[in-house]
Design an enzyme around this catalytic site. Structure first.
Site, PDB file in Angstrom:
ATOM      1  N   HIS A   8       0.854  -1.199   0.000  1.00  0.00           N
ATOM      2  CA  HIS A   8       0.000   0.000   0.000  1.00  0.00           C
ATOM      3  C   HIS A   8       0.886   1.244   0.000  1.00  0.00           C
ATOM      4  O   HIS A   8       1.271   1.753   1.054  1.00  0.00           O
ATOM      5  CB  HIS A   8      -0.916  -0.016   1.232  1.00  0.00           C
ATOM      6  CG  HIS A   8      -1.988   1.031   1.208  1.00  0.00           C
ATOM      7  ND1 HIS A   8      -3.322   0.711   1.068  1.00  0.00           N
ATOM      8  CD2 HIS A   8      -1.946   2.368   1.317  1.00  0.00           C
ATOM      9  CE1 HIS A   8      -4.052   1.811   1.096  1.00  0.00           C
ATOM     10  NE2 HIS A   8      -3.224   2.848   1.251  1.00  0.00           N
ATOM     11  N   HIS A  10       1.250   4.957  -2.303  1.00  0.00           N
ATOM     12  CA  HIS A  10       0.851   5.862  -3.383  1.00  0.00           C
ATOM     13  C   HIS A  10       2.115   6.481  -3.965  1.00  0.00           C
ATOM     14  O   HIS A  10       2.874   7.135  -3.238  1.00  0.00           O
ATOM     15  CB  HIS A  10      -0.064   6.957  -2.848  1.00  0.00           C
ATOM     16  CG  HIS A  10      -1.354   6.434  -2.306  1.00  0.00           C
ATOM     17  ND1 HIS A  10      -2.509   6.353  -3.063  1.00  0.00           N
ATOM     18  CD2 HIS A  10      -1.681   5.962  -1.083  1.00  0.00           C
ATOM     19  CE1 HIS A  10      -3.483   5.853  -2.329  1.00  0.00           C
ATOM     20  NE2 HIS A  10      -3.005   5.606  -1.116  1.00  0.00           N
ATOM     21  N   GLU A 191     -11.063   3.548   7.055  1.00  0.00           N
ATOM     22  CA  GLU A 191     -10.147   4.535   7.609  1.00  0.00           C
ATOM     23  C   GLU A 191     -10.997   5.658   8.202  1.00  0.00           C
ATOM     24  O   GLU A 191     -11.124   5.791   9.405  1.00  0.00           O
ATOM     25  CB  GLU A 191      -9.204   5.063   6.529  1.00  0.00           C
ATOM     26  CG  GLU A 191      -8.162   6.040   7.042  1.00  0.00           C
ATOM     27  CD  GLU A 191      -7.295   6.616   5.930  1.00  0.00           C
ATOM     28  OE1 GLU A 191      -6.234   7.181   6.238  1.00  0.00           O
ATOM     29  OE2 GLU A 191      -7.677   6.521   4.743  1.00  0.00           O
ATOM     30  N   ASP A 269       1.870   3.968   3.091  1.00  0.00           N
ATOM     31  CA  ASP A 269       0.847   4.834   2.518  1.00  0.00           C
ATOM     32  C   ASP A 269       1.479   5.986   1.728  1.00  0.00           C
ATOM     33  O   ASP A 269       1.676   5.885   0.530  1.00  0.00           O
ATOM     34  CB  ASP A 269      -0.068   5.349   3.638  1.00  0.00           C
ATOM     35  CG  ASP A 269      -1.431   5.815   3.144  1.00  0.00           C
ATOM     36  OD1 ASP A 269      -1.736   5.613   1.959  1.00  0.00           O
ATOM     37  OD2 ASP A 269      -2.198   6.372   3.955  1.00  0.00           O
ATOM     38  N   ASP A 270       1.784   7.094   2.399  1.00  0.00           N
ATOM     39  CA  ASP A 270       2.411   8.275   1.796  1.00  0.00           C
ATOM     40  C   ASP A 270       3.539   8.707   2.730  1.00  0.00           C
ATOM     41  O   ASP A 270       3.410   9.693   3.471  1.00  0.00           O
ATOM     42  CB  ASP A 270       1.396   9.409   1.649  1.00  0.00           C
ATOM     43  CG  ASP A 270       0.141   8.973   0.905  1.00  0.00           C
ATOM     44  OD1 ASP A 270       0.194   8.849  -0.316  1.00  0.00           O
ATOM     45  OD2 ASP A 270      -0.894   8.748   1.569  1.00  0.00           O
TER      46      ASP A 270
END
Length: 325
Positions: A8, A10, A191, A269-270
């Site tokens: 996961h 981005h 989330e 994630d980021d």
């Protein structure tokens, strides 16, 4: 530095702030308002984070920009022991969902990824993601881009963005198109949308993985259903803590989900937005939950088995996790 698998991530959200500032300077674009005095991304809450994310992404304007981004992201992944990454790629940010333009962006990303892999770096595979708050019609255009470029590199289809925008069933057409093209499916849920968003995404879109999914812990019956069905959660603890979903790492439910038999994995994630790396995620989880190497090996084995890659790649990853040549 154990071998790690990340499901996961981005790709735009993994762009180091210095990379984005440098690219903006080259293009004479003023995005200074999205950084704080230390040069980090600055936002107030999740929805402001989306605004800053899209502003940072606005400087990525050509296939070559994304090739450079891909190299920068994979170099950071390699420094944290990552051997395989599935990154979310969005035609919304790569040619405005125009199929011909998307092919050009994809070719540049894939070429950069192949160069890194040939040099012993992480393997990269792509998951095409429509942006939920852009709406179902644009998602259909993104799904067409995904279906037309499905293959060894583009292996999955998912959906990111604001979970409170519309219902999962509004996007069924897009997910059906991707499924028919042979792509495997995931979706952000659980989330900000609560446990019901997990159940709706799982039921209405028929996905096999859920991005985040941590709010499922609020519904014990849902937790049991996820465990029984073997649905895999792409958990990003540092992201959840940084955005205020949980007050600290000890309060995060990944440990309880794991103990209840839910298949969980760990991702970033980021990462620069949340001041984290995959190494930091592991360190903080070990500290907060007393997890040892055996637990992290289990999480990575789960990630390898849940990866959307082909069988030969999966077998090679499992060998590396087991320390085999």
């Amino acid at each position: 530095m154990i071998p790690k698998i990340e499901l996961h991530l981005h790709i735009e959200g993994a762009a180091p702030p210095a990379f984005i500032r440098g690219l903006a300077a080259e293009k004479h674009i003023d995005i200074s308002g999205i950084f704080n005095e230390r040069g980090h991304y600055a936002y107030r809450d999740f929805w402001d984070f989306l605004r800053v994310y899209e502003a940072a992404t606005s400087v990525l304007q050509t296939p070559e920009d994304f090739a450079r981004l891909t190299r920068a992201v994979l170099e950071e992944s390699a420094a944290n022991g990552v051997i395989y990454t599935e990154a979310f790629l969005s035609p919304d940010f790569c040619g405005g969902r125009d199929l011909s333009a998307w092919r050009d962006y994809l070719a540049a990303i894939q070429e950069a990824a192949a160069e890194v892999e040939a040099q012993g770096g992480p393997i990269l595979r792509g998951i095409i993601t429509p942006i939920r708050h852009f709406g179902p019609e644009k998602a259909r255009e993104t799904a067409l881009c995904a279906a037309e470029t499905a293959g060894d590199f583009i292996v999955g289809f998912g959906m990111g963005g604001d979970e409170k925008a519309g219902e999962p069933k509004d996007f069924q057409y897009s997910f059906d198109m991707a499924r028919e093209a042979g792509l495997r499916l995931t979706c952000h849920a659980g989330e900000w949308g609560g446990p019901d968003s997990v159940r709706r995404a799982w039921r209405d879109l028929r996905v096999e993985r859920i991005g985040h999914g941590v709010r499922a812990i609020e519904d014990p019956a849902l937790v049991d259903d996820l465990a029984e069905a073997g649905v895999v959660l792409e958990v990003c603890p540092g992201s959840n803590v940084a955005l205020g979903l949980y007050k600290d790492w000890r309060a995060h439910p990944i440990g309880r989900l794991y103990e209840r038999g839910v298949k969980v994995t760990v991702s970033t994630d980021d990462p620069p937005f949340f001041h984290t790396t995959l190494t930091r995620e592991y360190d903080r989880l070990a500290e907060a939950l007393d997890w040892d190497d055996a637990v992290f090996h289990t999480l990575n084995r789960t990630a390898a088995e849940a990866a959307f890659c082909d069988g030969a790649t999966r077998a090679a990853l499992i060998k590396r996790l087991e320390g085999q040549p």
